[in-house]
Design an enzyme around this catalytic site. Structure first.
Site, short mmCIF file in Angstrom:
data_model
loop_
_atom_site.label_atom_id
_atom_site.label_comp_id
_atom_site.label_asym_id
_atom_site.label_seq_id
_atom_site.Cartn_x
_atom_site.Cartn_y
_atom_site.Cartn_z
N HIS A 81 -0.98 9.14 -2.56
CA HIS A 81 -1.32 7.69 -3.01
C HIS A 81 -2.29 7.38 -3.61
CE1 HIS A 81 2.45 5.96 -0.50
NE2 HIS A 81 2.26 7.17 -0.08
N CYS A 109 4.30 9.08 -4.88
CA CYS A 109 4.93 9.57 -3.44
C CYS A 109 6.49 9.53 -3.57
CB CYS A 109 4.68 8.79 -2.47
SG CYS A 109 4.75 9.70 -0.97
N GLU A 126 -3.49 4.93 -5.20
CA GLU A 126 -4.04 3.60 -5.14
C GLU A 126 -5.00 3.43 -3.91
OE1 GLU A 126 -0.81 4.87 -4.20
OE2 GLU A 126 -0.01 3.80 -2.65
N1 GLN Z 1 10.31 8.74 2.00
C1 GLN Z 1 9.57 9.82 1.12
C2 GLN Z 1 8.73 10.83 2.20
O1 GLN Z 1 8.82 10.49 3.40
C3 GLN Z 1 8.24 9.12 0.28
C4 GLN Z 1 7.23 8.50 1.20
C5 GLN Z 1 6.43 7.57 0.37
O2 GLN Z 1 6.80 7.08 -0.60
N2 GLN Z 1 5.37 7.27 0.96
O3 GLN Z 1 8.72 11.81 1.96
#
Ligand code: GLN
Length: 545
Positions: free
Chosen positions: A508, A382, A510
Site C-alpha cells: 500500500h 494490493c 499510499e
Molecule cells: N483481498 C486481498 C488480500 O487479502 C487484497 C487486500 C488488499 O487489497 N488490501 O490479499
C-alpha cells in the site's frame, strides 16, 4: 516533560477535527517541536481493521502494522511523523487490557470500575506514548462528539490529566460548528454554547475554541461566543473552508492559533518555518497542468474509503505542478457495460484500488484488460496487483477460469492463493500480513527507475499472494516481476514492458506518501498521465481537494 493538547469536537462530526489537530501539529513542527499524535477512539472495536470502509472510511496501516482510523493518515502527512501502535487508543483496547489485568489478578480485592480503572488505563496509554516518543508535545484527538455516552470515560481521563499535569502543561481545544441558518444565512452561536456547556458540566473548560463556519465571524459574533463560552476573544478562532486541506495550517497560523497554543502551554521557540509548506500549498493552488485519474474500487461512493490514495495523488501532482482530479468508478460498472471506453474516456491513468471480497472483481479484471490493451497508464494497489495477474493469466496466458481462491474455493487456475502462513487463520482481527516489509527491486525495471533503489520498504495489509506455481509461466508470457520479498518467496511488484506505464504492487504505497515527499509510484503514474494528455490549464483550475 511532555505537554498535552486535547482536541475535542462538538455539535456534529465531520467538521474537521482531525484536520485541526493535524494543523496544530504542523504549526508545532514548524516551530521545531517534536509531536506525538494519538487518536482516542471511543468505539469498542479493538482496532479499525474489521470495520467497513463505507461506514468508517479507510483503514490506515502504520509501519508496525496497527490498523487504525484514517485520521492517523492526516497526522502522518501533516506532521511528517510515523505513527505506531501507541498512537491509537480505542475503548476496545482499553477494556481488553483492563479485563486481562483483572483475570490475572492485578486488582485482587477491588471492584473494577470505569473510574478509576478504565480512566487510569486511558491516561496510562497517553502518558506511555509521551515517555516512549520523548515528545515535546502529545497531541490527542478524542473521536466522536461531546455528549456521546461512550466518550465520557475519555473526557474524564483528560480532565484528570489537567489536574495531574497542571494548566501550563495541558490544553483543551474544542472544535465546534457555528452554522448559518434561515433564508438570510443567520449565524447561530447557540449550538457552540450548548456544546461548551456539556463540556463544562463534566469539568472541562475549553481554552481555545475553533469554530467551523461558512462566513468569517464578525467581531460581535466572536465577542458573543467568547462571553457565553468563557473563552478569551483571541482564542475564538474561525475555521473557514480552504481550497486545499494543506492550506489549513497556514490559515490557522494567520488567525493566531499557533501563537495561542504556544502561549497557553508556555512553549518557547526561536523559529517558525512555514516556507516549505507555503510553497507546496502555492503549487497545489496554482497548477500548470491538469490530469484526471480514475480510481476503480468497490467503495467509491465514499471517497474517505480511499483517503490516502486521494491524498497521494494530490502529493504526486505537486512536483509536476499538476492538479489531479479523481474520477471514482464503481467496479461493478465494468460488469454492466460492454464498452469500458465510455467509463474511461479522457482519463490520464487508472488506479485499481485495494479491496476484499468478490463483489466487483469481474469488473476490475475487465477494466485491467482494457487498460493493458489500450496502453492507459496503470497503477494496481494490493488487490489491484492480484487483478492484474488474474487478467494476464486469463487473457495472455490463456488460463481460462484463472482466479483467486479468495473469490472461488477451487478455481481452474488458482493464480492468486492464500499465503501459506494464513492457512487455517480463522480469527479476523489483526491477523493479516500487516505493516512494513522489505522488498528487493530488480535492477533495470520501471519499478527500479521510479524508486531509484533496489531495496525498498512498504506497508502491507493482505492475506493472499501470487501463487508461485504459476510464477514461471507468467514470466515466460511476458509479465515482469520487478519486486520480490528478500527470500524470493513473495511477488511484491509486477509490471509490463511494451506498455507506457503498467505497474502494480502488493503493498500500500499510499500510506507512505507525504505532501513534501510524494510517493514514486504515484509520481510515476501522474507523470505518465500528463505525458498522455497535456492540456494547459489556467491558474483558475480547481485543485483536487
Ligand atoms: N483481498 C486481498 C488480500 O487479502 C487484497 C487486500 C488488499 O487489497 N488490501 O490479499
Amino acid at each position: 516533560m511532555a505537554k498535552f493538547i486535547f482536541v475535542t469536537g462538538g455539535v456534529v462530526s465531520s467538521i474537521g477535527k482531525g484536520i485541526t489537530a493535524s494543523s496544530i501539529g504542523r504549526m508545532l513542527r514548524n516551530r521545531g517541536f517534536t509531536v506525538a499524535p494519538v487518536k482516542l477512539d471511543p468505539y469498542i472495536n479493538v482496532d479499525a481493521g474489521t470495520m467497513n470502509p463505507y461506514q468508517h472510511g479507510e483503514v490506515f496501516v502504520t509501519d508496525d502494522g496497527t490498523e487504525t482510523d484514517l485520521d492517523l493518515g492526516h497526522y502522518e502527512r501533516f506532521m511528517d511523523v510515523s505513527c505506531s501502535q501507541g498512537s491509537s487508543i480505542t475503548a476496545g483496547k482499553v477494556y481488553q487490557r483492563v479485563i486481562e489485568a483483572e483475570r490475572k489478578g492485578d486488582y485482587l480485592g477491588a471492584t473494577v470500575q470505569v473510574i478509576p480503572h478504565i480512566t487510569n488505563a486511558i491516561k496510562a496509554g497517553i502518558e506511555d506514548l509521551a515517555a516512549k516518543e520523548e515528545a515535546d508535545v502529545v497531541l490527542a484527538e478524542i473521536g466522536g462528539t461531546v455528549g456521546d455516552i461512550e466518550s465520557l470515560p475519555f473526557l474524564e481521563a483528560i480532565r484528570q490529566m489537567r489536574q495531574a499535569h497542571g494548566r501550563d502543561n495541558t490544553l483543551f481545544v474544542h472544535v465546534t460548528l457555528v452554522p448559518s441558518v434561515g433564508p438570510w444565512g443567520e449565524v447561530k452561536t447557540k449550538p457552540t454554547q450548548h456544546s461548551v456547556m456539556s463540556l463544562r458540566q463534566i469539568g472541562i473548560a475549553p481554552d481555545i475554541l475553533v469554530c467551523r463556519c461558512e462566513t468569517p465571524l464578525t467581531p460581535d459574533q466572536k465577542a458573543k461566543i467568547s462571553h457565553f463560552c468563557d473563552v478569551e476573544e483571541d482564542r475564538v478562532i474561525e475555521s473557514l473552508n480552504a481550497e486545499t486541506i494543506y492550506e489549513v495550517p497556514l490559515l490557522y497560523e494567520r488567525l493566531g492559533l499557533g501563537e495561542q497554543v504556544a502561549t497557553c502551554l508556555k512553549l518557547e521557540f526561536e523559529r517558525n518555518d512555514t516556507e516549505e509548506w507555503a510553497a507546496l500549498v502555492d503549487r497545489i493552488k496554482v497548477p500548470q497542468h491538469r490530469a484526471e485519474i480514475a480510481v476503480v474500487g468497490k467503495y467509491t461512493s465514499n471517497g474517505d474509503a480511499y483517503k490516502s490514495i486521494a491524498e497521494a495523488l494530490v502529493h504526486a501532482g505537486i512536483p509536476h505542478g499538476a492538479s489531479i482530479s479523481i474520477r471514482w468508478i464503481e467496479s461493478d460498472l465494468f460488469e454492466a457495460t460492454t464498452d469500458p471506453a465510455s467509463l474511461l474516456e479522457g482519463v490520464g491513468g487508472v488506479i485499481i484500488a485495494p479491496g476484499f471480497g468478490e463483489r466487483g472483481v469481474e469488473g476490475k479484471v475487465r477494466a485491467v484488460r482494457y487498460i493493458r490493451e489500450q496502453g492507459i497508464p496503470f497503477l494496481g494497489i494490493c488487490l489491484g496487483l492480484q487483478m492484474a495477474v488474474i487478467e494476464f493469466a486469463q487473457n495472455v496466458c490463456g488460463l481460462e477460469g484463472a482466479n483467486s481462491t479468495e473469490f472461488e474455493p477451487s478455481p481452474a487456475y488458482p493464480v492468486v492463493d492464500v499465503m501459506p502462513d494464513q492457512v487455517g487463520v480463522t480469527r479476523k482481527g489483526a491477523t493479516m500480513r500487516l505493516g512494513t516489509y522489505p522488498c528487493n527491486v530488480t535492477a533495470g525495471t520501471l519499478g527500479h527507475r521510479l524508486y531509484g533503489q533496489t531495496r525498498i520498504e512498504e506497508r502491507h495489509r493482505h492475506r493472499y499472494e501470487v501463487n508461485n506455481d504459476f510464477r514461471e509461466l507468467l514470466i515466460d508470457k511476458g509479465l515482469v516481476v520487478s519486486g520480490v520479498s528478500p527470500d524470493y518467496r513473495l511477488v511484491e511488484m509486477i509490471e509490463l514492458p511494451n506498455h507506457p506505464f503498467f505497474i502494480a504492487t502488493q503493498a500500500h504505497p499510499e500510506f507512505k506518501s507525504r505532501p513534501n515527499r510524494p510517493h514514486p509510484l504515484f509520481r510515476g503514474l501522474v507523470e505518465a498521465a500528463i505525458a498522455r494528455k497535456l492540456p494547459d490549464v489556467s491558474a483558475a483550475a480547481s485543485p483536487a481537494n
